[in-house]
Design a protein around this motif. Structure first.
Motif, PDB file in Angstrom:
ATOM      1  N   LEU A  86       0.849  -1.303   0.007  1.00  0.00           N
ATOM      2  CA  LEU A  86       0.025  -0.034   0.186  1.00  0.00           C
ATOM      3  C   LEU A  86       0.752   1.310  -0.076  1.00  0.00           C
ATOM      4  CD1 LEU A  86      -2.576  -1.290   2.657  1.00  0.00           C
ATOM      5  CD2 LEU A  86      -3.125  -0.863   0.178  1.00  0.00           C
ATOM      6  N   TYR A  87       2.169   1.024  -0.125  1.00  0.00           N
ATOM      7  CA  TYR A  87       3.096   2.279  -0.300  1.00  0.00           C
ATOM      8  C   TYR A  87       2.880   2.964   1.244  1.00  0.00           C
ATOM      9  CZ  TYR A  87       4.058   1.253  -5.124  1.00  0.00           C
ATOM     10  OH  TYR A  87       4.395   0.810  -6.346  1.00  0.00           O
ATOM     11  N   ASP A  88       2.588   2.264   2.178  1.00  0.00           N
ATOM     12  CA  ASP A  88       2.475   2.979   3.661  1.00  0.00           C
ATOM     13  C   ASP A  88       3.859   2.443   4.142  1.00  0.00           C
ATOM     14  OD1 ASP A  88       2.213   3.884   6.214  1.00  0.00           O
ATOM     15  OD2 ASP A  88       0.062   2.956   6.262  1.00  0.00           O
ATOM     16  N   PHE A  89       5.198   2.929   3.999  1.00  0.00           N
ATOM     17  CA  PHE A  89       6.154   2.588   4.407  1.00  0.00           C
ATOM     18  C   PHE A  89       6.318   2.922   5.887  1.00  0.00           C
ATOM     19  CE2 PHE A  89       6.848   3.181  -0.457  1.00  0.00           C
ATOM     20  CZ  PHE A  89       6.707   1.742  -0.657  1.00  0.00           C
ATOM     21  N   GLU A  90       6.037   4.071   6.239  1.00  0.00           N
ATOM     22  CA  GLU A  90       6.238   4.372   7.698  1.00  0.00           C
ATOM     23  C   GLU A  90       5.471   3.244   8.629  1.00  0.00           C
ATOM     24  OE1 GLU A  90       7.996   6.507  10.523  1.00  0.00           O
ATOM     25  OE2 GLU A  90       7.790   7.542   8.654  1.00  0.00           O
ATOM     26  N   SER A  91       4.288   2.808   8.045  1.00  0.00           N
ATOM     27  CA  SER A  91       3.597   1.750   9.061  1.00  0.00           C
ATOM     28  C   SER A  91       4.367   0.513   8.652  1.00  0.00           C
ATOM     29  CB  SER A  91       2.213   1.496   8.433  1.00  0.00           C
ATOM     30  OG  SER A  91       1.465   2.863   8.702  1.00  0.00           O
ATOM     31  N   ALA A  92       5.070   0.196   7.660  1.00  0.00           N
ATOM     32  CA  ALA A  92       5.773  -1.103   7.367  1.00  0.00           C
ATOM     33  C   ALA A  92       6.678  -1.144   8.420  1.00  0.00           C
ATOM     34  CB  ALA A  92       6.167  -1.048   5.783  1.00  0.00           C
ATOM     35  N   VAL A  93       7.700  -0.115   8.336  1.00  0.00           N
ATOM     36  CA  VAL A  93       8.964  -0.020   9.344  1.00  0.00           C
ATOM     37  C   VAL A  93       8.342  -0.126  10.792  1.00  0.00           C
ATOM     38  CG1 VAL A  93      10.615   1.375  10.389  1.00  0.00           C
ATOM     39  CG2 VAL A  93      10.373   1.221   7.641  1.00  0.00           C
ATOM     40  N   LYS A  94       7.486   0.427  11.099  1.00  0.00           N
ATOM     41  CA  LYS A  94       6.753   0.312  12.681  1.00  0.00           C
ATOM     42  C   LYS A  94       6.449  -1.196  12.904  1.00  0.00           C
ATOM     43  CE  LYS A  94       3.275   2.133  15.781  1.00  0.00           C
ATOM     44  NZ  LYS A  94       2.386   3.213  15.897  1.00  0.00           N
ATOM     45  N   ALA A  95       5.736  -1.761  11.631  1.00  0.00           N
ATOM     46  CA  ALA A  95       5.574  -3.149  11.954  1.00  0.00           C
ATOM     47  C   ALA A  95       6.616  -4.220  12.264  1.00  0.00           C
ATOM     48  CB  ALA A  95       4.512  -3.621  10.873  1.00  0.00           C
ATOM     49  N   ALA A  96       7.527  -4.038  11.267  1.00  0.00           N
ATOM     50  CA  ALA A  96       8.635  -4.734  11.377  1.00  0.00           C
ATOM     51  C   ALA A  96       9.800  -4.553  12.485  1.00  0.00           C
ATOM     52  CB  ALA A  96       9.304  -4.929   9.930  1.00  0.00           C
ATOM     53  N   ASP A  97       9.431  -3.478  13.008  1.00  0.00           N
ATOM     54  CA  ASP A  97      10.609  -2.940  13.999  1.00  0.00           C
ATOM     55  C   ASP A  97      10.633  -4.263  15.009  1.00  0.00           C
ATOM     56  OD1 ASP A  97      12.108  -0.840  15.329  1.00  0.00           O
ATOM     57  OD2 ASP A  97      10.717  -0.913  16.962  1.00  0.00           O
ATOM     58  N   GLY A  98      12.025  -4.484  15.365  1.00  0.00           N
ATOM     59  CA  GLY A  98      12.430  -5.323  16.448  1.00  0.00           C
ATOM     60  C   GLY A  98      12.562  -6.681  15.833  1.00  0.00           C
ATOM     61  N   LEU A  99      11.801  -7.109  14.597  1.00  0.00           N
ATOM     62  CA  LEU A  99      12.282  -8.493  14.308  1.00  0.00           C
ATOM     63  C   LEU A  99      13.529  -8.860  14.046  1.00  0.00           C
ATOM     64  CD1 LEU A  99       9.292  -8.474  11.600  1.00  0.00           C
ATOM     65  CD2 LEU A  99       9.244  -9.895  13.802  1.00  0.00           C
ATOM     66  N   SER A 100      14.361  -7.948  13.429  1.00  0.00           N
ATOM     67  CA  SER A 100      15.856  -8.095  13.332  1.00  0.00           C
ATOM     68  C   SER A 100      16.682  -7.969  14.838  1.00  0.00           C
ATOM     69  CB  SER A 100      16.609  -7.230  12.404  1.00  0.00           C
ATOM     70  OG  SER A 100      15.950  -7.060  11.188  1.00  0.00           O
ATOM     71  N   ASP A 101      16.273  -7.311  15.694  1.00  0.00           N
ATOM     72  CA  ASP A 101      17.021  -7.291  17.105  1.00  0.00           C
ATOM     73  C   ASP A 101      16.809  -8.086  18.092  1.00  0.00           C
ATOM     74  OD1 ASP A 101      17.821  -4.854  15.419  1.00  0.00           O
ATOM     75  OD2 ASP A 101      16.159  -3.808  16.431  1.00  0.00           O
TER      76      ASP A 101
END
Length: 257
Positions: A86-101
């Motif tokens: 949906l090109y809602d990249f701000e929400s995408a980053v928020k949703a994925a936050d922490g998955l790598s850490d």
């Protein structure tokens, strides 16, 4: 179909059902099903319904014990992928936050890392970031496939992780890798154009296409459970072939000139 799926949200009670469902079936399947439904809404153009489901899922994720199962990690990655659609990249980053850490292992961690990387790259590209390090900071060895047997041979003995993601999400692990390849190609395009940069873009084109072939050529790749992932791979393949054709022509003109 819609009435049945929406009724899941009406009757779901995290405190009453979630842990029992996880103990019996390994995942909190009502939440997984509702997250999958978001992809269907997006494909149908029912964006308002999709965002209502986003809101429902995000509320449930706040209550969910991430140590009880891989449900939270799986669904957070799926949400990030849907937001990117949906090109809602701000929400995408928020949703994925922490998955790598997170320091502990979980079944979907490799895919979660890829979701996180993809969301951040897409956001940086969308914001026209001039800081290349933001976009190209980590590609998780995407190009390693070029030096492996999987460049020319299809691996029909992939692990359960690959099969599970293709079934439960909107796209599989290889499709996520192809998206990262596309992000790299676009970020390189913003740098000074040289023959070396064009060669680098071709490498990402070839790697992305090789990753996609691993998914497209699997037995059962076209079945009902994986049709969304299969369609996504075909669209990505078309885009990568477009880039490959243009880059190759530009290189040919530069060498001839």
């Amino acid at each position: 179909w819609r009435k049945w799926m929406e009724s899941v949200k009406d009757i779901y009670d995290h405190d009453a059902y979630s842990l029992d469902i996880v103990r019996m079936y390994g995942l909190d399947w009502p939440i997984v099903c509702v997250s999958s439904m978001i992809g269907v809404y997006i494909c149908r153009g029912e964006i308002d319904a999709a965002y209502k489901s986003f809101s429902f899922i995000e509320t449930q994720l706040e209550k969910m014990d991430e140590f009880a199962s891989s449900t939270k990690a799986l669904v957070k990655g799926s949400l990030a992928s849907y937001y990117c659609l949906l090109y809602d990249f701000e929400s995408a980053v928020k949703a994925a936050d922490g998955l790598s850490d997170v320091s502990y292992p979980y079944f979907y961690k490799p895919v979660g890392i890829m979701h996180d990387i993809r969301a951040r790259k897409e956001k940086a590209l969308h914001l026209s970031s001039t800081d290349v390090s933001v976009i190209s900071d980590n590609d998780q060895g995407i190009l390693s496939i070029l030096a492996s047997d999987e460049l020319t041979k299809i691996n029909h003995n992939r692990g359960m992780l690959y099969q599970s993601v293709e079934t439960q999400g909107d796209r599989g692990f290889e499709s996520q890798k192809a998206d990262v390849c596309l992000s790299e190609i676009k970020s390189i395009q913003r740098q000074a154009v040289t023959l070396e940069s064009k060669k680098r873009q071709l490498e990402y084109c070839q790697a992305g296409l090789a990753h996609l072939e691993q998914s497209l050529k699997q037995k059962g790749a076209k079945n009902h459970d994986r049709c969304t992932s299969y369609s996504a791979c075909l669209l990505q393949k078309a885009e990568l072939l477009f880039w490959h054709k243009n880059i190759f022509e530009e290189m040919s003109e530069e060498m001839d000139g």
